[in-house]
Write a protein that holds these residues in place. Structure first.
Motif, PDB file in Angstrom:
ATOM      1  N   SER A  26     -39.861  20.170  39.207  1.00  0.00           N
ATOM      2  CA  SER A  26     -41.194  19.789  39.710  1.00  0.00           C
ATOM      3  C   SER A  26     -42.193  20.918  39.496  1.00  0.00           C
ATOM      4  CB  SER A  26     -41.133  19.428  41.197  1.00  0.00           C
ATOM      5  OG  SER A  26     -40.171  18.437  41.399  1.00  0.00           O
ATOM      6  N   LYS A  69     -43.494  10.550  38.945  1.00  0.00           N
ATOM      7  CA  LYS A  69     -42.242  11.047  39.507  1.00  0.00           C
ATOM      8  C   LYS A  69     -41.369   9.863  39.910  1.00  0.00           C
ATOM      9  CE  LYS A  69     -40.859  13.995  43.389  1.00  0.00           C
ATOM     10  NZ  LYS A  69     -39.557  13.373  43.428  1.00  0.00           N
ATOM     11  N   THR A 114     -40.413   6.688  42.926  1.00  0.00           N
ATOM     12  CA  THR A 114     -41.865   6.636  43.102  1.00  0.00           C
ATOM     13  C   THR A 114     -42.211   6.437  44.580  1.00  0.00           C
ATOM     14  OG1 THR A 114     -42.043   4.238  42.943  1.00  0.00           O
ATOM     15  CG2 THR A 114     -41.983   5.450  40.857  1.00  0.00           C
ATOM     16  N   ASP A 146     -41.280  13.422  36.134  1.00  0.00           N
ATOM     17  CA  ASP A 146     -40.300  14.190  36.908  1.00  0.00           C
ATOM     18  C   ASP A 146     -39.170  13.228  37.310  1.00  0.00           C
ATOM     19  OD1 ASP A 146     -38.975  15.684  38.874  1.00  0.00           O
ATOM     20  OD2 ASP A 146     -40.820  16.427  39.805  1.00  0.00           O
ATOM     21  N   ARG A 147     -38.095  13.248  36.571  1.00  0.00           N
ATOM     22  CA  ARG A 147     -36.909  12.371  36.656  1.00  0.00           C
ATOM     23  C   ARG A 147     -37.131  11.007  35.997  1.00  0.00           C
ATOM     24  NH1 ARG A 147     -32.962  14.527  39.412  1.00  0.00           N
ATOM     25  NH2 ARG A 147     -33.338  15.816  41.250  1.00  0.00           N
TER      26      ARG A 147
END
Ligand code: ADP
Ligand code: TYD
Length: 209
Positions: free
Chosen positions: A25, A46, A49, A101-102
Motif C-alpha cells: 500500500s 484496492k 473494495t 492494491d491486490r
C-alpha cells in the motif's frame, strides 16, 4: 501553474501484491503520486473494495462462525467482479493508468492456502478479470509482515496468522511470468520504489503519445 499532461494510447494496469505488511500500500500510493506528478492520469483502487461485497468480507471473515473458505472465496470473486466492471474497465477504457492494491493473485495465494482448488480460482478469474500489464510481488517473511502491522486493529488482522501467512508467502513466490516482478520487501522504501518506478516507466514508454 499547469503541469504538462501526458497521455497513453491505451490503459495500463499495474498490480501490487504480497502478504499483509509487505509494504504494497505504501508503494501503491507513492507510485500514484509520482505518476500524477509526471502528468499521467492515474487512479488507485484496492481489493477488497469498500463496495457491498468487500464490506461483507470485512464484517464476516475471521469470526468463529463467519465464513467457510468456499464462502470467503465466493465473496472475493463477487467483490472482484464488481471492481472490474465499476472501476477497472471504465478507467482503462479512458486510457488511465490504474494502480491496484491486490488482485486475483491474492485469491490464488490466500484462498489457495485455505484449500480452494487453484485451477478453479484461475479459471473463474480468467472469466471475470482483465489481465494486468505489470505485477509487483513484494516479499517479506510472515513475521516481518506481522511485526510491521501489529498496531492495526484486531478486526483488520483476520487473515493474518503467521503459519498461514508463511504458506501464502510461498504461493506468492511461485508466481512466474514476463509481467511479474518479484521484489525484496526488506529493502528500503526508496529502493523498492525506484525499482517499481523504473519498471513502470519502461513499460509505459512505448504507449506515450
Ligand atoms: P501492506 O499494504 O502490504 O499491508 P503497508 O504499505 O501498509 O503494507 O506497510 C505496513 C507498514 O510497514 C507501514 O507502517 C509502513 O510504513 C511500513 N513499511 C512499508 N514499507 C516498508 C519498508 N520497505 N521497510 C520498512 N517498513 C516498511
Ligand atoms: P486489508 O485490511 O485490506 O489488508 P491489506 O492492507 O494487507 O491489503 O485486508 C485484506 C485481506 O484480505 C488480506 O489479509 C488479504 C485478504 N485477501 C484474500 O484473502 N483474498 C483476496 O482475494 C484478496 C483480494 C484479499
Amino acid at each position: 501553474m499547469s503541469r504538462k499532461q501526458r497521455k497513453l494510447s491505451r490503459g495500463f494496469l499495474v498490480v501490487l501484491e504480497g502478504i499483509d505488511g509487505c509494504g504494497k500500500s505504501t508503494q501503491a500510493k507513492r507510485l500514484v503520486r509520482a505518476l500524477r506528478h509526471k502528468g499521467f492520469d492515474t487512479v488507485l483502487f484496492k481489493e477488497p473494495t469498500q463496495g457491498r461485497w468487500g464490506r461483507q468480507i470485512k464484517e464476516k471473515a475471521g469470526h468463529p462462525n463467519g465464513l467457510t473458505p468456499k464462502q470467503e472465496f465466493e465473496l472475493f470473486q463477487k467483490d472482484r467482479k464488481q471492481n472490474v466492471e465499476l472501476n477497472l474497465k471504465p478507467a482503462l477504457e479512458k486510457k488511465k493508468i490504474v494502480v491496484l492494491d491486490r488482485y486475483y493473485f491474492s485469491t490464488i495465494a490466500y484462498q489457495g492456502a485455505k484449500g480452494i482448488d487453484i485451477h478453479k480460482i484461475k479459471r473463474q478469474n480468467s472469466e471475470i478479470a482483465v489481465s494486468p500489464d505489470l505485477v509487483f510481488i513484494l516479499d517479506v517473511d510472515a513475521r516481518t509482515g506481522l511485526d510491521r502491522i501489529k498496531d492495526r486493529q484486531q478486526k483488520d488482522r483476520l487473515f493474518e496468522k503467521e503459519d498461514y501467512l508463511q504458506e501464502v508467502r510461498k504461493r506468492f513466490k511461485s508466481f512466474a511470468g514476463e509481467n511479474i516482478v518479484h521484489l525484496d520487501g526488506n529493502a528500503s522504501r526508496d529502493d523498492i520504489f525506484l525499482k517499481i518506478k523504473d519498471a513502470v516507466m519502461n513499460r509505459i514508454n512505448g504507449f506515450i503519445i
